[in-house]
Design an enzyme around this catalytic site. Structure first.
Site, PDB file in Angstrom:
ATOM      1  N   PHE A 423       0.773  -1.229   0.000  1.00  0.00           N
ATOM      2  CA  PHE A 423       0.000   0.000   0.000  1.00  0.00           C
ATOM      3  C   PHE A 423       0.805   1.279   0.000  1.00  0.00           C
ATOM      4  CE2 PHE A 423      -2.759  -3.241   1.713  1.00  0.00           C
ATOM      5  CZ  PHE A 423      -3.887  -3.054   0.922  1.00  0.00           C
ATOM      6  N   ASP A 537      -1.983 -14.442   7.201  1.00  0.00           N
ATOM      7  CA  ASP A 537      -0.674 -14.227   6.600  1.00  0.00           C
ATOM      8  C   ASP A 537       0.421 -14.222   7.661  1.00  0.00           C
ATOM      9  OD1 ASP A 537       1.014 -13.911   4.460  1.00  0.00           O
ATOM     10  OD2 ASP A 537       0.786 -11.744   4.348  1.00  0.00           O
TER      11      ASP A 537
HETATM   12  N1  LIG Z   1       4.702  -0.728  12.911  1.00  0.00           N
HETATM   13  C1  LIG Z   1       5.878  -0.856  12.300  1.00  0.00           C
HETATM   14  N2  LIG Z   1       7.022  -0.633  12.954  1.00  0.00           N
HETATM   15  C2  LIG Z   1       8.213  -0.762  12.340  1.00  0.00           C
HETATM   16  N3  LIG Z   1       8.363  -1.115  11.074  1.00  0.00           N
HETATM   17  C3  LIG Z   1       7.246  -1.352  10.368  1.00  0.00           C
HETATM   18  C4  LIG Z   1       5.955  -1.238  10.932  1.00  0.00           C
HETATM   19  N4  LIG Z   1       5.029  -1.543  10.010  1.00  0.00           N
HETATM   20  C5  LIG Z   1       5.712  -1.836   8.912  1.00  0.00           C
HETATM   21  N5  LIG Z   1       7.041  -1.722   9.116  1.00  0.00           N
HETATM   22  C6  LIG Z   1       8.090  -1.954   8.149  1.00  0.00           C
HETATM   23  O1  LIG Z   1       7.679  -1.403   6.936  1.00  0.00           O
HETATM   24  C7  LIG Z   1       7.732  -2.377   5.921  1.00  0.00           C
HETATM   25  C8  LIG Z   1       6.506  -2.253   5.068  1.00  0.00           C
HETATM   26  O2  LIG Z   1       5.389  -2.612   5.842  1.00  0.00           O
HETATM   27  P1  LIG Z   1       3.988  -2.814   5.177  1.00  0.00           P
HETATM   28  O3  LIG Z   1       3.057  -3.334   6.204  1.00  0.00           O
HETATM   29  O4  LIG Z   1       3.584  -1.586   4.469  1.00  0.00           O
HETATM   30  O5  LIG Z   1       4.295  -3.839   4.084  1.00  0.00           O
HETATM   31  P2  LIG Z   1       4.575  -5.374   4.208  1.00  0.00           P
HETATM   32  O6  LIG Z   1       3.968  -5.914   5.434  1.00  0.00           O
HETATM   33  O7  LIG Z   1       6.017  -5.623   4.119  1.00  0.00           O
HETATM   34  O8  LIG Z   1       3.909  -5.909   2.919  1.00  0.00           O
HETATM   35  P3  LIG Z   1       2.391  -6.130   2.664  1.00  0.00           P
HETATM   36  O9  LIG Z   1       1.612  -5.179   3.493  1.00  0.00           O
HETATM   37  O10 LIG Z   1       2.207  -5.901   1.219  1.00  0.00           O
HETATM   38  O11 LIG Z   1       2.159  -7.530   3.039  1.00  0.00           O
HETATM   39  C9  LIG Z   1       7.811  -3.729   6.591  1.00  0.00           C
HETATM   40  O12 LIG Z   1       8.686  -4.558   5.917  1.00  0.00           O
HETATM   41  C10 LIG Z   1       8.303  -3.435   7.968  1.00  0.00           C
HETATM   42  O13 LIG Z   1       9.689  -3.713   8.058  1.00  0.00           O
END
Ligand SMILES: Nc1ncnc2c1ncn2[C@@H]1O[C@H](COP(=O)(O)OP(=O)(O)OP(=O)(O)O)[C@@H](O)[C@H]1O
Length: 899
Positions: A423, A537
């Protein structure tokens, strides 16, 4: 620079034309939705019980770029080839980590007035208040359904983009993302190229937009949906492409990130790899599992690139200057969504944040003003938009700015890029006034993409669901707001990165760490499942760890609230962690899918790779779904660990224990507790300048919010910031990070068997090579790993795919650990005298019976206390859930009605 970059937006002009209309329509829709909700929305989607929540396309978040040991690891090294990992230092003992957990939503009542720009996009931001105000408990579901409908429809889209034929560009794209530390990292790939807004000037721009915090230095340049400078061309990140950019952080950009039930195998890739036995509906596209630096999972759900291999050499992609071709490994980003839909417009996720990019490039990590963080809407509309221009990249980022001194603590500044997801991008958010941090997920909404609307809805669903969750082992949602064409989601910041990332950097975990992490994951799952919500997931890339060893479930993009009696099982998830029934589509939605994934995650922690990683995605899926084989379990794991995995990986979901039941398993039951369980239990004082949200706001949201979440876990604070004509009520929950987690320091205070106490188990960690995770081939044919059939109380429930209906939040089909201290857990652990000195089980609110060491207190009083607190919290959560579910206004259906 990639050739596609220079192509710039040939379609720019064309897209621009459609943006306005899109925004308007979206705006109208959200507004309409808002009104509907207020009036007791019904959502025509209720009739659908599809998977829903959110379907993400492939994404590849970029992991934190902060210097890490991982840098010492060759990016090209395969897991197996990697040298021994560095030993993990013992976690330091600090006072209880207090994390903000409250959620709030910021809203600005004043629409954006930027000249020439469209009215602000009124996104339906889920809010406690809104939620609570719903009269129909199924409303939430309705939302999900709606989303699902969209999702599905998207799958059927004729748009070539849907087919996710990610071309080689993906690779380039990925590479570009990774290599360009600061470069525009768009995460979207597609055959079509589009332009993105140019890097914003750091010079302060005068903005016509007023900020809630009195900051009005926005940049006139900011033209959310329209002014894209054709100097950056970002390949469309179609469903088919995985987020190759995934860096080490996310292992699983998975091979099949875009797989969906509804998807049709229409690509050459799939055609060539069609396994008749595998129900691969639709064109699944897999992203490479480990490639992305996002989560590195191979989640299916939106885009599936043809990379279905567990990438052995996923080092730290982000560091890798070399464009990496598509990853085929089951990395973090390989998720399969049932709808090959790429959530937000391709650009959304991949559009490089100009500002961020530039920051990254210069490494200064300068931050610029951002809109107020979680703010509670003070008006009747559940949807909000922020008129803050703070998010504008062009806004001066000078930390020392004096604007809006009146509401100092309300400003969040966007810091370094943590990663990219389907996203959008995730940044560190820092409030220079209060010193607090948060994770800011920035999503750019595009109007020129047919799927934007759908994507927005999906994202909203995720937000809606997250806003209802509050648990120490679940990343806390703080709030969200839309600013122009961007949506900001504020989350609890978990600085340690994901398990996937840690595995990539340090190699396999030791048994104590695995036990502790697993216990915490289970705690989160038990809570989640008690709410009839399935994550779908679970995998290392979606589990974050804080510096103290606390584990937090994250990424609820594919989570689903199970409401109906029958719910089709969507083909969502990450291939390597996907349960057989999901692949075979043989059962209905079932909480048990998370248990299977947990088992895979435990193996992942023990070997650095998910089971069946030696197979490419489709082959692995075939194995999982059609063979009787089970992955090899590392010998270095003790019997408890092996048994735990076997329990989780029972092919028949009915045989799998529930999360609550598994908490009684000796493998996790005696996991090291947190060091500081008690601190923070009492509501902490809100930050300076923040007043109690409920009292101060006196609005529906606040009231509802308080009802929705446990007061014991958080304080709902809010801050009212009045600036100009903009009034924002910030609702900042603060919660304590929790006692549930056993691992304050897995290495310390362990209550595990003596032979494990204080030490990591025989070194799994020292050498990633030693263990064979995926290197352990699947030996054996069917039944290689015998199932353990325990006493069961199968209670098939109609309408749920044969899955038993949860009882008190848990399905009662699996092994009944409820029964008084199951023998299977007694003294099972070799050499563990502790297990033979169990005290009588005591019932808890979950109907479970906990077993405690007779001399636990003298053994470790603090640990016992922590354990009690943790359990109490779990009870509270359940109670809270019951209370919530039983409430007529609850958006969540009563558990008794669930599944
Ligand atoms: N709350 C958080 N605290 C620290 N790092 C975060 C947090 N949320 C996400 N991230 C970091 O940001 C990156 C992107 O997160 P995001 O949730 O947008 O995507 P994703 O989980 O990797 O992929 P997707 O949502 O498509 O499954 C992650 O790989 C993670 O390392």
């Amino acid at each position: 620079m990639p050739s596609w970059w220079g192509k710039s937006s040939s379609k720019e002009a064309k897209k621009k034309a459609g943006k306005e209309s899109f925004i308007d329509s979206l705006h109208r829709k959200f507004k309409f939705s808002s009104e509907s909700r207020v009036n007791g929305r019904s959502g025509g989607s209720q009739g659908h019980c599809n998977d829903t929540i959110s379907e993400k396309g492939c994404q590849s978040p970029v992991e934190s770029r902060s210097p890490s040991p991982s840098k010492n690891v060759s990016r090209c090294q395969s897991f197996a080839e990697r040298t021994n990992a560095q030993p993990l230092p013992l976690p330091s003992l600090h006072p209880a980590h207090v994390g903000r957990t409250d959620s709030g939503i910021s809203i600005s009542t004043k629409p954006r007035s930027e000249k020439g720009s469209k009215p602000l996009l009124f996104l339906p931001l889920p809010m406690p208040g809104c939620i609570g105000s719903r009269s129909n408990p199924t409303e939430l579901d309705g939302d999900m359904v709606t989303a699902s409908v969209f999702s599905e429809s998207s799958v059927d889209s004729d748009d070539p983009a849907d087919s996710c034929h990610r071309s080689p560009q993906a690779t380039d794209y990925d590479n570009g993302n990774r290599t360009a530390a600061g470069s525009p990292s768009s995460s979207m790939l597609k055959d079509q190229i589009f332009t993105v807004a140019p890097i914003k000037s750091r010079e302060p721009k005068k903005s016509a937009i007023s900020f809630s915090n009195n900051i009005s230095p926005t940049s006139p340049k900011r033209r959310p949906l329209r002014s894209h400078v054709p100097n950056l061309q970002v390949p469309y990140h179609g469903a088919f492409c995985s987020a190759p950019d995934s860096s080490k952080s996310s292992p699983s950009r998975s091979p099949m990130r875009a797989f969906g039930n509804e998807q049709v195998v229409n690509t050459a890739f799939w055609a060539a790899k069609t396994y008749t036995d595998v129900t691969l509906v639709g064109s699944g596209h897999c992203s490479s599992p480990g490639s992305g630096h996002n989560s590195g999972h191979n989640s299916m759900g939106g885009d599936m690139s043809g990379q279905l291999f567990w990438q052995q050499s996923r080092g730290s992609p982000e560091y890798s200057p070399v464009p990496s071709p598509r990853m085929t490994s089951p990395g973090p980003g390989s998720r399969i969504h049932s709808g090959a839909v790429t959530p937000i417009h391709p650009r959304a996720g991949g559009t490089p944040n100009e500002t961020q990019t530039s920051w990254a490039d210069d490494g200064k990590q300068q931050s610029h003003r951002l809109p107020l963080p979680p703010v509670t809407i003070s008006n009747a509309s559940p949807f909000s938009h922020s008129n803050s221009a703070a998010t504008s990249p062009s806004v001066p980022r000078s930390p020392g700015r004096a604007e809006n001194p009146a509401s100092p603590g309300s400003r969040w500044k966007k810091g370094k890029l943590l990663g990219r997801g389907t996203f959008g991008h995730v940044y560190v958010g820092f409030n220079s006034e209060s010193g607090e941090m948060c994770a800011m997920k920035e999503v750019t909404l595009f109007s020129d993409d047919a799927k934007s609307k759908e994507s927005a809805k999906q994202l909203m669903q995720e937000i809606t669901l997250l806003s209802r969750l509050r648990h120490p082992n679940i990343v806390q949602y703080y709030g969200s707001e839309s600013v122009g064409d961007r949506l900001y989601i504020y989350l609890e910041y978990v600085s340690g990165g994901s398990i996937y990332k840690l595995l990539q950097e340090y190699g396999q975990f030791g048994e104590l760490a695995i036990r502790s992490y697993t216990q915490q994951i289970l705690s989160g799952l038990a809570y989640l499942h008690a709410k009839n919500t399935v994550h779908r997931d679970i995998k290392g890339a979606n589990i974050l760890v804080d510096p103290n060893g606390r584990v937090k479930l994250a990424d609820f993009g594919m989570a689903k609230h199970i409401t109906g009696q029958s719910c089709p099982l969507s083909f969502k998830g990450s291939p390597y962690w996907m349960a057989p029934e999901v692949i075979k589509n043989s059962s209905g939605c079932n909480l048990a899918v998370d248990i299977w994934s947990l088992g895979c995650t435990v193996l992942e922690m023990a070997t650095t790779k998910p089971p069946w990683s030696q197979y490419e995605g489709v082959a692995a899926m075939f194995k999982i779904g059609n063979s009787r084989e089970l992955p090899a379990i590392p010998d270095h794991l003790l019997d408890d660990g092996k048994d735990f995995i076997r329990q989780c990986l029972q092919r028949n979901p009915l045989h799998r224990p529930t999360a609550a039941q598994l908490l009684e398993h000796p493998f996790v039951k005696y996991a090291a507790p947190l060091e500081r369980p008690i601190l923070g239990l009492e509501p902490s004082d809100p930050p300076s300048g923040i007043t109690n949200g409920v009292k101060a706001l006196g609005i529906g949201q606040a009231r509802n919010f308080s009802n929705l979440d446990s007061d014991r876990l958080a304080i709902h604070s809010s801050r009212v910031s009045k600036t100009n004509n903009h009034t924002s009520e910030i609702h900042i929950p603060r919660n304590i990070s929790c006692p549930v987690s056993p691992i304050g320091s897995p290495l310390l205070h362990s209550r595990s068997p003596p032979h494990l106490n204080g030490r990591m188990s025989p070194s799994p960690i020292s050498s990633p090579r030693t263990t064979s995770g995926s290197s352990t081939p699947l030996t054996g044919g069917s039944g290689a790993i015998p199932f353990i059939h325990m006493k069961q109380s199968i209670n098939l429930q109609e309408g749920f795919g044969g899955i038993s209906k949860p009882m008190n939040g848990f399905y009662v089909n699996g092994p009944s650990y409820h029964d008084s201290c199951p023998d299977m857990f007694r003294g099972k652990q070799p050499g563990s005298h502790i297990f033979s000195e169990l005290m009588p089980c005591e019932n808890d609110v979950l109907g479970k019976q906990f077993v405690r060491p007779a001399h636990a207190e003298q053994y470790d009083g603090q640990s016992v206390l922590a354990d009690r607190v943790s359990r109490q919290l779990l009870k509270d959560h359940v109670k809270m859930n019951l209370s919530l579910d039983l409430s007529p206004n609850s958006p969540l259906p009563s558990r008794t009605n669930g599944v």
